[in-house]
Design a protein around this motif. Sequence first.
Motif, PDB file in Angstrom:
ATOM      1  N   TRP A  55      51.279  40.032  28.637  1.00  0.00           N
ATOM      2  CA  TRP A  55      49.883  40.140  29.070  1.00  0.00           C
ATOM      3  C   TRP A  55      49.526  39.003  30.040  1.00  0.00           C
ATOM      4  O   TRP A  55      49.035  39.252  31.142  1.00  0.00           O
ATOM      5  N   ARG A  91      38.518  36.656  25.543  1.00  0.00           N
ATOM      6  CA  ARG A  91      37.812  37.675  26.331  1.00  0.00           C
ATOM      7  C   ARG A  91      38.815  38.729  26.813  1.00  0.00           C
ATOM      8  O   ARG A  91      40.022  38.456  26.867  1.00  0.00           O
ATOM      9  N   SER A 101      40.871  35.015  28.962  1.00  0.00           N
ATOM     10  CA  SER A 101      40.346  33.649  28.861  1.00  0.00           C
ATOM     11  C   SER A 101      39.858  33.407  27.429  1.00  0.00           C
ATOM     12  O   SER A 101      39.482  34.339  26.719  1.00  0.00           O
ATOM     13  N   ASP A 139      39.716  39.505  29.636  1.00  0.00           N
ATOM     14  CA  ASP A 139      40.558  39.048  30.748  1.00  0.00           C
ATOM     15  C   ASP A 139      41.569  37.988  30.305  1.00  0.00           C
ATOM     16  O   ASP A 139      42.299  37.429  31.122  1.00  0.00           O
TER      17      ASP A 139
END
Lengths: 323, 323
Positions: free
Chosen positions: A120, A17, A21, A19
């Motif tokens: 990241w 995703r 995850s 974000d």
Amino acid sequence: MVGVDLGGTNVRASAVRPDGSVMGFASRPTEVVKGTSSILARIEEVVEKASRCGREEGARLVALGVAVPGPLEAVSGVVHQPPNFPQWRRFPLKKHLEEIFRLPIFLDNDGNCAAVGERWLGAASGCRHVVVLTLGTGVGGGLIVDGELVRGAEGFAGEVGHVVVASDGAPCNCGGRGCLEAYSSATGLKRMLAERLTARELAEVLDEDGRLDVKAAAAKARRGDQRCRQAFTDAGRFLGAALASFVNLFNPQMVVIGGGMAGAWGLIVPVARAEMLSRAFARPARRVRILKSALGGRAGVMGAAAIAWSGLARQARGGRCFL
Amino acid sequence: MVGVDLGGTNVRASAVRPDGSVMGFASRPTEVVKGTSSILARIEEVVEKASRCGREEGARLVALGVAVPGPLEAVSGVVHQPPNFPQWRRFPLKKHLEEIFRLPIFLDNDGNCAAVGERWLGAASGCRHVVVLTLGTGVGGGLIVDGELVRGAEGFAGEVGHVVVASDGAPCNCGGRGCLEAYSSATGLKRMLAERLTARELAEVLDEDGRLDVKAAAAKARRGDQRCRQAFTDAGRFLGAALASFVNLFNPQMVVIGGGMAGAWGLIVPVARAEMLSRAFARPARRVRILKSALGGRAGVMGAAAIAWSGLARQARGGRCFL
């Protein structure tokens, strides 16, 4: 977004995703010997499996990010005969994947992907000036300068394992001599151990494929075997010389170290840090932090996904990459 | 805009128009021994003299760009004891110049300024991926990655002369060992000549201050002195090892070489190129061009002016630097 990490042993995929995850994950043996079409089929398989959960959530696959062993022309997606894929001499992997998936494909070398992954979601989260080193069978990694991955003119940049530390030094897998990889990789350490141990002693720290078992060698060193400890010290000293070069060239906030050799952290990194401090300019050397990779083996696959996200955004804006 | 190049021997200033043409120029001996206030007075003097013509054209001085020997914290403008300015241990040069001139001051190390100058108006005009090397008494230079000067976390980056080429090598002026500067500078060449020539022979290629006269040494090598030629070859070999590191790290389009040693181009650069090709990854190594500096000694002062232009623009936009 699906990130793929195409390694010589396994090919792995994660549906990620925005974000960071993970929706789904899959891994299969690469089996390079079975040839190109088999490898491409394996990639298809893991992407399909990883993205299944995503589709159940209603997510549509919009692009693929793929981490590939270098040397690699990242811009055109042409692979130039990585040691693990000897049959791929000038192989247009990106073109093949575009034909299979009918999607935008973003390729980068596995070291660059690991660097982007660590920045990241890992140890270097949010840092703008980072050197990432993966000390495994070889030495990979990548450079992040002012928040941007360094790709160079054609995407060959970031080969941090092939910075020269000893110009008249040991031969390196890349065809050069005296590269960092020739000393501070598991391959380099094995050579330095072979120079010190008897054949029988060496055999005790190799796995069944004849590759160095870094954990076993580290255990032997920690039990007090001085020759073994000295080999780790040498790996650390050469690593320190390379770190000095990186500090003087990039003034990074942080160096992130991962890979199997990072398992012998205490035998290698303190030596490397002391060596770096004795060589590099004092102010940037004292300020740089040396941290262990937080994502480990997942850095490549997560970074590949990030590279695809930022590649799509770049295409949309017609502008530069962001991370 | 006025660019200033503060060297150990001379301080120079140029009033530069936005298109790079020069309105006025001035140069004076730095006379470091006379102390800080004398040095600052000399800077004031050359800036005043160089900007006079500009004022006659109706141009107002809006900022100063200053090239200073490193190590230098470019962001804060603090100078950390460059070899030529031993009294400046942690000297806030930028603050002093702001108080004198009441103008925005942009400082960078002289190597970085030379790199920006060569990219703006010199050999690397318009290139996005460039390594600039100044092979003089020391080795300076700078890195341009994707069109941006690499400054690092605190502005210490770009010390291209202090990349390690021989980890157990000769002591370097920086306090380290085996840096490029220890071999491919005039100082390094002098040491390698001293190892080969008799004291009397060596004296023939030194100037009255005991510094190497690179031209005289090159002439001796070209006349057939094999020991002399071998010293140049060694300087070239180590330069080639560093070039291999740069190619593998940055995949540059171009390497620009300036400084006094560039006067012995034919004795050094072909050796360096061959060495680089034998070490670095083949594709990026074959593609990189190695060119002679086009601005020579003017690169620093022009680059300093460019850094001030882009610094002002960055302040105006609140954004990133451009060149």
